[in-house]
Design a protein around this motif. Structure first.
Motif, PDB file in Angstrom:
ATOM      1  N   PRO A  33       0.821  -1.218   0.000  1.00 58.41           N
ATOM      2  CA  PRO A  33       0.000   0.000   0.000  1.00 58.41           C
ATOM      3  C   PRO A  33       0.860   1.276   0.000  1.00 58.41           C
ATOM      4  O   PRO A  33       1.983   1.267   0.496  1.00 58.41           O
ATOM      5  CB  PRO A  33      -0.781  -0.096   1.317  1.00 58.41           C
ATOM      6  CG  PRO A  33      -0.708  -1.517   1.748  1.00 58.41           C
ATOM      7  CD  PRO A  33       0.621  -2.002   1.253  1.00 58.41           C
ATOM      8  N   GLY A  34       0.312   2.318  -0.589  1.00 59.03           N
ATOM      9  CA  GLY A  34       1.014   3.587  -0.623  1.00 59.03           C
ATOM     10  C   GLY A  34       1.886   3.776  -1.846  1.00 59.03           C
ATOM     11  O   GLY A  34       2.687   4.711  -1.887  1.00 59.03           O
ATOM     12  N   GLN A  59      -4.332   6.529  -4.759  1.00 63.08           N
ATOM     13  CA  GLN A  59      -5.082   6.532  -3.502  1.00 63.08           C
ATOM     14  C   GLN A  59      -4.606   7.654  -2.577  1.00 63.08           C
ATOM     15  O   GLN A  59      -3.515   8.206  -2.744  1.00 63.08           O
ATOM     16  CB  GLN A  59      -4.913   5.164  -2.828  1.00 63.08           C
ATOM     17  CG  GLN A  59      -5.483   4.017  -3.635  1.00 63.08           C
ATOM     18  CD  GLN A  59      -4.693   2.739  -3.502  1.00 63.08           C
ATOM     19  OE1 GLN A  59      -4.101   2.462  -2.456  1.00 63.08           O
ATOM     20  NE2 GLN A  59      -4.660   1.935  -4.561  1.00 63.08           N
ATOM     21  N   ARG A  60      -5.403   7.985  -1.598  1.00 66.37           N
ATOM     22  CA  ARG A  60      -5.076   9.044  -0.643  1.00 66.37           C
ATOM     23  C   ARG A  60      -3.692   8.804  -0.036  1.00 66.37           C
ATOM     24  O   ARG A  60      -3.325   7.685   0.335  1.00 66.37           O
ATOM     25  CB  ARG A  60      -6.132   9.123   0.458  1.00 66.37           C
ATOM     26  CG  ARG A  60      -6.343   7.839   1.244  1.00 66.37           C
ATOM     27  CD  ARG A  60      -7.301   8.018   2.416  1.00 66.37           C
ATOM     28  NE  ARG A  60      -8.524   8.675   2.021  1.00 66.37           N
ATOM     29  CZ  ARG A  60      -9.161   9.567   2.768  1.00 66.37           C
ATOM     30  NH1 ARG A  60      -8.694   9.880   3.973  1.00 66.37           N
ATOM     31  NH2 ARG A  60     -10.273  10.140   2.349  1.00 66.37           N
ATOM     32  N   GLY A  61      -2.908   9.866   0.041  1.00 64.14           N
ATOM     33  CA  GLY A  61      -1.571   9.756   0.606  1.00 64.14           C
ATOM     34  C   GLY A  61      -0.582   9.015  -0.267  1.00 64.14           C
ATOM     35  O   GLY A  61       0.518   8.680   0.189  1.00 64.14           O
ATOM     36  N   SER A  62      -0.942   8.755  -1.528  1.00 62.53           N
ATOM     37  CA  SER A  62      -0.101   7.975  -2.434  1.00 62.53           C
ATOM     38  C   SER A  62       0.192   8.759  -3.709  1.00 62.53           C
ATOM     39  O   SER A  62      -0.683   9.463  -4.219  1.00 62.53           O
ATOM     40  CB  SER A  62      -0.791   6.664  -2.808  1.00 62.53           C
ATOM     41  OG  SER A  62      -1.157   5.915  -1.674  1.00 62.53           O
ATOM     42  N   ARG A  67      -2.016  13.917   0.921  1.00 61.51           N
ATOM     43  CA  ARG A  67      -2.095  13.215   2.199  1.00 61.51           C
ATOM     44  C   ARG A  67      -3.299  13.758   2.953  1.00 61.51           C
ATOM     45  O   ARG A  67      -3.529  14.964   2.989  1.00 61.51           O
ATOM     46  CB  ARG A  67      -0.820  13.466   3.005  1.00 61.51           C
ATOM     47  CG  ARG A  67      -0.827  12.878   4.403  1.00 61.51           C
ATOM     48  CD  ARG A  67       0.378  13.340   5.190  1.00 61.51           C
ATOM     49  NE  ARG A  67       0.320  12.833   6.563  1.00 61.51           N
ATOM     50  CZ  ARG A  67      -0.363  13.394   7.545  1.00 61.51           C
ATOM     51  NH1 ARG A  67      -1.060  14.497   7.316  1.00 61.51           N
ATOM     52  NH2 ARG A  67      -0.361  12.866   8.755  1.00 61.51           N
ATOM     53  N   TYR A  73      -6.589   6.643   7.434  1.00 58.90           N
ATOM     54  CA  TYR A  73      -6.533   5.612   6.405  1.00 58.90           C
ATOM     55  C   TYR A  73      -7.208   4.350   6.950  1.00 58.90           C
ATOM     56  O   TYR A  73      -6.885   3.905   8.060  1.00 58.90           O
ATOM     57  CB  TYR A  73      -5.095   5.232   6.053  1.00 58.90           C
ATOM     58  CG  TYR A  73      -4.213   6.348   5.557  1.00 58.90           C
ATOM     59  CD1 TYR A  73      -4.182   6.689   4.210  1.00 58.90           C
ATOM     60  CD2 TYR A  73      -3.369   7.032   6.426  1.00 58.90           C
ATOM     61  CE1 TYR A  73      -3.348   7.696   3.742  1.00 58.90           C
ATOM     62  CE2 TYR A  73      -2.530   8.036   5.967  1.00 58.90           C
ATOM     63  CZ  TYR A  73      -2.524   8.362   4.626  1.00 58.90           C
ATOM     64  OH  TYR A  73      -1.695   9.352   4.174  1.00 58.90           O
ATOM     65  N   LEU A  78     -10.910   3.812   1.874  1.00 61.79           N
ATOM     66  CA  LEU A  78     -10.319   3.684   0.542  1.00 61.79           C
ATOM     67  C   LEU A  78     -11.356   3.193  -0.469  1.00 61.79           C
ATOM     68  O   LEU A  78     -11.374   3.632  -1.627  1.00 61.79           O
ATOM     69  CB  LEU A  78      -9.130   2.721   0.576  1.00 61.79           C
ATOM     70  CG  LEU A  78      -7.894   3.201   1.333  1.00 61.79           C
ATOM     71  CD1 LEU A  78      -6.898   2.058   1.500  1.00 61.79           C
ATOM     72  CD2 LEU A  78      -7.229   4.377   0.624  1.00 61.79           C
ATOM     73  N   ASN A 199       7.033   6.003  -1.777  1.00 58.06           N
ATOM     74  CA  ASN A 199       6.061   5.414  -0.862  1.00 58.06           C
ATOM     75  C   ASN A 199       6.511   5.768   0.548  1.00 58.06           C
ATOM     76  O   ASN A 199       7.543   5.285   1.020  1.00 58.06           O
ATOM     77  CB  ASN A 199       6.009   3.893  -1.053  1.00 58.06           C
ATOM     78  CG  ASN A 199       4.912   3.235  -0.222  1.00 58.06           C
ATOM     79  OD1 ASN A 199       4.440   3.789   0.765  1.00 58.06           O
ATOM     80  ND2 ASN A 199       4.520   2.040  -0.630  1.00 58.06           N
ATOM     81  N   GLU A 202       3.261   5.517   5.152  1.00 59.56           N
ATOM     82  CA  GLU A 202       2.208   5.959   6.075  1.00 59.56           C
ATOM     83  C   GLU A 202       0.925   5.143   5.914  1.00 59.56           C
ATOM     84  O   GLU A 202       0.324   4.706   6.907  1.00 59.56           O
ATOM     85  CB  GLU A 202       1.919   7.437   5.847  1.00 59.56           C
ATOM     86  CG  GLU A 202       0.988   8.049   6.878  1.00 59.56           C
ATOM     87  CD  GLU A 202       0.840   9.556   6.704  1.00 59.56           C
ATOM     88  OE1 GLU A 202      -0.001   9.962   5.883  1.00 59.56           O
ATOM     89  OE2 GLU A 202       1.571  10.309   7.378  1.00 59.56           O
ATOM     90  N   LEU A 203       0.519   4.919   4.664  1.00 62.50           N
ATOM     91  CA  LEU A 203      -0.698   4.155   4.418  1.00 62.50           C
ATOM     92  C   LEU A 203      -0.526   2.711   4.864  1.00 62.50           C
ATOM     93  O   LEU A 203      -1.395   2.138   5.547  1.00 62.50           O
ATOM     94  CB  LEU A 203      -1.063   4.217   2.933  1.00 62.50           C
ATOM     95  CG  LEU A 203      -2.240   3.368   2.452  1.00 62.50           C
ATOM     96  CD1 LEU A 203      -3.489   3.637   3.276  1.00 62.50           C
ATOM     97  CD2 LEU A 203      -2.518   3.617   0.976  1.00 62.50           C
TER      98      LEU A 203
END
Length: 284
Positions: A33-34, A59-62, A67, A73, A78, A199, A202-203
């Motif tokens: 992820p991320g 995706q969020r934060g990616s 972020r 998350y 998601l 990456n 965080e996610l």
């Protein structure tokens, strides 16, 4: 068309190629992820775009998406991000192509919104539950080039679990784990560097703290009448050929394709065969 769409308070990077009104679009869901979709977009995207409209998003934060200011998350969020993107783009139905972790997310979306999913493609993901042994330990040991590294891998896993293996392996070992063809590994690394994207972890870190799913994802997916294509490289030590074969056997409308010259990224290592398999699935 490249844009930034605000979904659930987070600005998401989105790129649409082709006209989704003409044919059900293929929505690519990246892994991590991320991670991000920059390399897929450039290496594999042009082949898939010949088949019909394609939607790329991060995706969020990616990648190029923002972020979340609250640092939130979780998988349901998601999934809802993807649903809200679908609504904003006015897509009645979609075909999802999930890569690695993106396959888990695409499957979660399919379970939540089966009426919106025309077909599902899972690349390098077995939808393994928490009780399924991770293939990472044996996979990294198989490609390690020294007894010292193999010992470090065993110690890290014994002390902290399978995920700890990523903290002790070097870049060269990671490339042998993820790729079968060294030249492709170098090409992908070059695109990662060119993108300037990273990456942050965080996610992945946030999802690792989430409670386990009450029902295995594969069980929920198996209850649906959705065509599924499971793609896996013969040398994929990340998801594992056996686990992906077993998944395809469980799903009522699934078929499996094994790429014999690939590891975790058959889209990059065998692009022509990859595109042909996706084309056949979409046309079936």
């Amino acid at each position: 068309m490249e844009s930034r769409l605000v979904v659930n308070g987070v600005r998401h990077w989105v790129r649409v190629v082709g006209d989704p009104r003409v044919r059900t679009p293929l929505v690519v869901v990246h892994g991590g992820p991320g991670g991000f979709i920059y390399d897929f977009e450039r290496l594999t995207g042009p082949l898939l775009e010949q088949l019909g409209p394609v939607v790329y998003y991060e995706q969020r934060g990616s990648g190029r998406s923002d972020r979340p200011s609250d640092g939130r998350y979780d998988v349901p969020l998601l999934v809802d991000d993807l649903e809200q993107l679908r609504r904003q783009l006015d897509l009645p139905r979609v075909t999802l192509l999930g890569i690695s972790f993106g396959g888990d997310l695409a499957a979660e979306y399919t379970v939540a919104y089966p009426e919106r999913v025309d077909r599902l493609i899972l690349q390098g993901t077995a939808l393994a539950g928490p009780l399924t042994p991770s293939p990472w330990t044996s996979g990294f040991e198989a490609v390690a080039t020294s007894d010292e590294l193999r010992t470090a891998i065993r110690v890290a896993v014994a002390e902290s679990g399978p995920g700890a293996v990523w903290e002790v392996v070097d870049r060269e070992t990671t490339d042998r784990f993820l790729f079968h063809q060294p030249a492709v590994a170098q090409q992908i690394r070059g695109l990662w560097e060119e993108s300037g994207l990273v990456n942050t972890g965080e996610l992945a870190g946030a999802l690792a703290k989430q409670p386990p799913r009450p029902v295995p994802l594969a069980d929920d997916l198996a209850a649906l009448d959705v065509p599924v294509l499971v793609l896996i490289g013969l040398w994929d030590r990340n998801a594992g050929v056996d686990a992906c074969r077993d998944l395809a056997t469980r799903l009522p409308r699934a078929r499996l394709h094994v790429f014999h010259g690939s590891a975790h990224f058959p889209n990059a290592e065998e692009p022509a065969e990859y595109a042909a398999e996706v084309a056949a699935f979409l046309a079936d």
